[in-house]
Write an enzyme that holds these catalytic residues in place. Structure first.
Site, PDB file in Angstrom:
ATOM      1  N   GLY A   1     -47.173  58.377   4.378  1.00 50.54           N
ATOM      2  CA  GLY A   1     -48.973  57.460   4.067  1.00 50.54           C
ATOM      3  C   GLY A   1     -50.011  58.114   3.078  1.00 50.54           C
TER       4      GLY A   1
ATOM      5  N   SER B   1       5.541  86.597   5.628  1.00 50.82           N
ATOM      6  CA  SER B   1       4.901  84.671   5.009  1.00 50.82           C
ATOM      7  C   SER B   1       5.223  83.781   6.371  1.00 50.82           C
ATOM      8  CB  SER B   1       5.458  84.755   3.953  1.00 50.82           C
ATOM      9  OG  SER B   1       5.079  85.752   3.118  1.00 50.82           O
TER      10      SER B   1
ATOM     11  N   ASN C   1     -50.087  62.277   3.136  1.00 56.88           N
ATOM     12  CA  ASN C   1     -50.216  62.819   4.454  1.00 56.88           C
ATOM     13  C   ASN C   1     -48.995  63.313   4.345  1.00 56.88           C
ATOM     14  OD1 ASN C   1     -51.046  63.376   7.153  1.00 56.88           O
ATOM     15  ND2 ASN C   1     -50.204  61.368   7.903  1.00 56.88           N
TER      16      ASN C   1
ATOM     17  N   ASN D   1      -1.621  93.004   7.789  1.00 56.97           N
ATOM     18  CA  ASN D   1      -1.206  92.409   6.977  1.00 56.97           C
ATOM     19  C   ASN D   1      -1.487  91.025   7.836  1.00 56.97           C
ATOM     20  OD1 ASN D   1      -1.610  92.536   4.300  1.00 56.97           O
ATOM     21  ND2 ASN D   1       0.257  91.332   4.740  1.00 56.97           N
TER      22      ASN D   1
ATOM     23  N   GLY E   1     -39.220  59.053  17.927  1.00 56.19           N
ATOM     24  CA  GLY E   1     -38.978  58.690  16.837  1.00 56.19           C
ATOM     25  C   GLY E   1     -36.803  57.777  16.928  1.00 56.19           C
TER      26      GLY E   1
ATOM     27  N   LEU F   1     -43.685  65.749  17.639  1.00 55.53           N
ATOM     28  CA  LEU F   1     -43.294  64.145  17.884  1.00 55.53           C
ATOM     29  C   LEU F   1     -41.717  64.004  17.640  1.00 55.53           C
ATOM     30  CD1 LEU F   1     -46.128  62.078  16.592  1.00 55.53           C
ATOM     31  CD2 LEU F   1     -45.961  63.122  18.606  1.00 55.53           C
TER      32      LEU F   1
ATOM     33  N   ASN G   1      -2.025  77.745  18.631  1.00 56.52           N
ATOM     34  CA  ASN G   1      -2.989  78.234  19.726  1.00 56.52           C
ATOM     35  C   ASN G   1      -3.189  77.266  20.431  1.00 56.52           C
ATOM     36  OD1 ASN G   1      -4.750  76.589  18.115  1.00 56.52           O
ATOM     37  ND2 ASN G   1      -6.446  77.730  18.508  1.00 56.52           N
TER      38      ASN G   1
ATOM     39  N   GLU H   1     -50.871  53.997   5.385  1.00 55.59           N
ATOM     40  CA  GLU H   1     -48.998  53.890   5.381  1.00 55.59           C
ATOM     41  C   GLU H   1     -49.011  52.895   4.252  1.00 55.59           C
ATOM     42  OE1 GLU H   1     -47.528  55.635   7.316  1.00 55.59           O
ATOM     43  OE2 GLU H   1     -49.414  56.389   7.569  1.00 55.59           O
TER      44      GLU H   1
ATOM     45  N   ARG I   1     -33.880  54.327  10.257  1.00 55.54           N
ATOM     46  CA  ARG I   1     -32.990  54.336   8.869  1.00 55.54           C
ATOM     47  C   ARG I   1     -32.006  55.159   8.236  1.00 55.54           C
ATOM     48  NH1 ARG I   1     -39.795  55.819   6.735  1.00 55.54           N
ATOM     49  NH2 ARG I   1     -39.913  56.202   9.110  1.00 55.54           N
TER      50      ARG I   1
END
Ligand code: UD1
Ligand code: CA
Length: 420
Positions: free
Chosen positions: A141, A373, A171, A345, A13, A10, A354, A156, A17
């Protein structure tokens, strides 16, 4: 067992919530839509015949399913019984046990389902429920039992009275039915409840009244059967999934220094003796070899491939990039759409530029190159074998650096070539 079991998943839905435009079952746990885990479960159980019920934003959910999946569309989201009803025509001709699974149960394990099916088969019950004992059963439930402790119904949360709300056996939603009885009883379900929905769970009371046997088994670990209905539960499911993923990696020889501050996608491949330092994020589609060192504070994005003995240090982001063995990028920087040879390195602050606003371009850095660097490599560009860039240099697009050559400055220019 294989041939006599079919599954209905299932997934129609909205997930009210969640307060989201996205269908609930596509919300991700450890980088994978929840529904993915449920599909995987069906695969692991070798259930060949299954139907996925989709409804809310069904195009999106359908796009996520394998092309071979059989799909039922629930036009009006009228409740779990109505959802199952939509699936049944797709199982016409099938005789045997139908297992109902929910798309919002990402943590369910195959062994638990196997036990449920085995119990159902052994007892020849009309239906068998997977239940769980929860300290905080709110929202679920509740299982009702008669004075002989026989299951006589499910109520429920929204319809439960004060007493029923204190029941801690819940459940899980996962249950087995004999197809023929399911088809017969489902037609009789009415939306007589607080939500005005057709509840699949109402079948249990009907079966009881008709004196059919309803069996159950209890899940050993209530966490495994949690349904994700809200963002809070989504975060909790993520937490548990992280634990599983990381424990599995650790069992296979990966060191994770601080699991709590580490995030790893469900599909990450990491080799033995690799160490993952704190605050590292490993997203989906990442492969890391053996004896690597990653982090702290590294972010490895999709398409990252690290060979063995690679070091990526702190504050570095890597995306769609392959790094060959022995290479190091130990300090902050960005490597995107790059291919690095072995023993390269990468100095602190190196950036592969890029993206030119239209396209993502490739940077190739060959074996034993030394990137100074703060170098910016504007892609597309190639840095040759054992080539060097000076600190702060900007290597501009297509101005490839030859093997054994050193470039410096902005824009970077060669200063000397090593003797070969
Ligand atoms: C459901 C059970 C509840 C159980 C809980 C366990 C019912 C009536 N209630 O409640 O007893 O404790 O799960 O997690 O079955 N769905 C559809 N179509 C619909 C309605 C729901 O496909 O019309 C799907 C949802 O996408 C979801 C699943 O069914 O995957 C469960 O629905 P949900 O609304 O989450 O039910 P709960 O209120 O959690
Ligand atoms: Ca639910």
């Amino acid at each position: 067992m294989k041939n006599s079991i079919a599954a209905i998943i299932l997934a129609a839905g909205k997930g009210e919530r969640m307060k989201s435009d996205k269908p609930k079952v596509l919300h991700e746990v450890a980088c994978r839509p929840m529904l993915g885990y449920v599909l995987d479960l069906v695969k692991q159980l070798r259930i060949k015949r299954y139907v996925v019920v989709v409804g809310y934003q069904y195009q999106q959910v359908k796009a996520f399913l394998p092309a071979s999946a059989s799909v039922a569309i629930q036009r009006n989201i009228l409740g779990t019984a109505d959802a199952v009803k939509q699936a049944l025509p797709l199982l016409s001709g099938f005789r045997g046990t139908v297992i109902v699974l929910y798309g919002d149960n990402p943590l369910l394990k195959p062994d638990t389902v196997k036990k449920l099916i085995a119990h159902h088969t052994e007892t020849k019950a009309a239906a068998t429920l997977l239940t769980a004992q929860m300290d905080k059963p709110d929202g679920y439930g509740r299982i009702l039992r008669d004075s002989y402790d026989v299951i006589c119904g499910i109520v429920e949360d929204k319809d439960a009275d004060e007493y029923q709300k204190t029941i801690k056996e819940i459940n899980t939603g996962i249950l087995c039915f004999e197809r023929e009885k399911l088809a017969r009883y489902i037609k009789r379900i009415k939306p007589n409840n607080a939500k005005k929905e057709y509840y699949l769970t109402d079948i249990i009371e009907m079966l009881y009244k008709d004196e059919y046997v309803v069996e159950s088994i209890k899940a050993d670990d209530p966490k495994e059967v949690m349904g994700v209905n809200s963002r809070v539960e989504l975060a909790y499911a993520n937490k548990i999934m992280q634990q599983r993923i990381q424990e599995n990696l650790m069992k296979n020889g990966v060191t994770i220094v601080d699991p709590d501050s580490t995030f790893i996608s469900w599909d990450a491949k990491i080799g033995t003796d690799t160490v993952i330092y704190p605050f590292t994020v490993i997203e989906k589609d990442v492969k890391i070899g053996s004896h690597c060192s990653v982090g702290p504070f590294a972010r490895l994005r999709p398409g990252t491939r690290l060979d063995d003995f690679v070091t990526v240090g702190n504050f570095i982001e890597i995306s769609r990039t392959k790094i060959a063995s022995g290479s190091r990028a130990k300090h902050f920087g960005f490597l995107g759409d790059a291919r690095l040879g072995h023993s390269v390195n990468i100095g602190a602050g190196t950036v592969t530029a890029n993206y030119d606003g239209k396209h993502k371009n490739t940077t190739i850095i060959k074996d034993k190159a030394f990137i100074g660097s703060d170098t910016v490599l504007v892609a597309p560009v190639v840095v040759g074998k054992q080539a060097r860039t000076g600190a702060g240099s900007v290597v501009t697009r297509n101005k490839n650096v030859d093997d054994f050559t050193t470039v410096v400055g902005v824009p970077a220019k060669p200063i000397k070539t090593k003797m070969r």
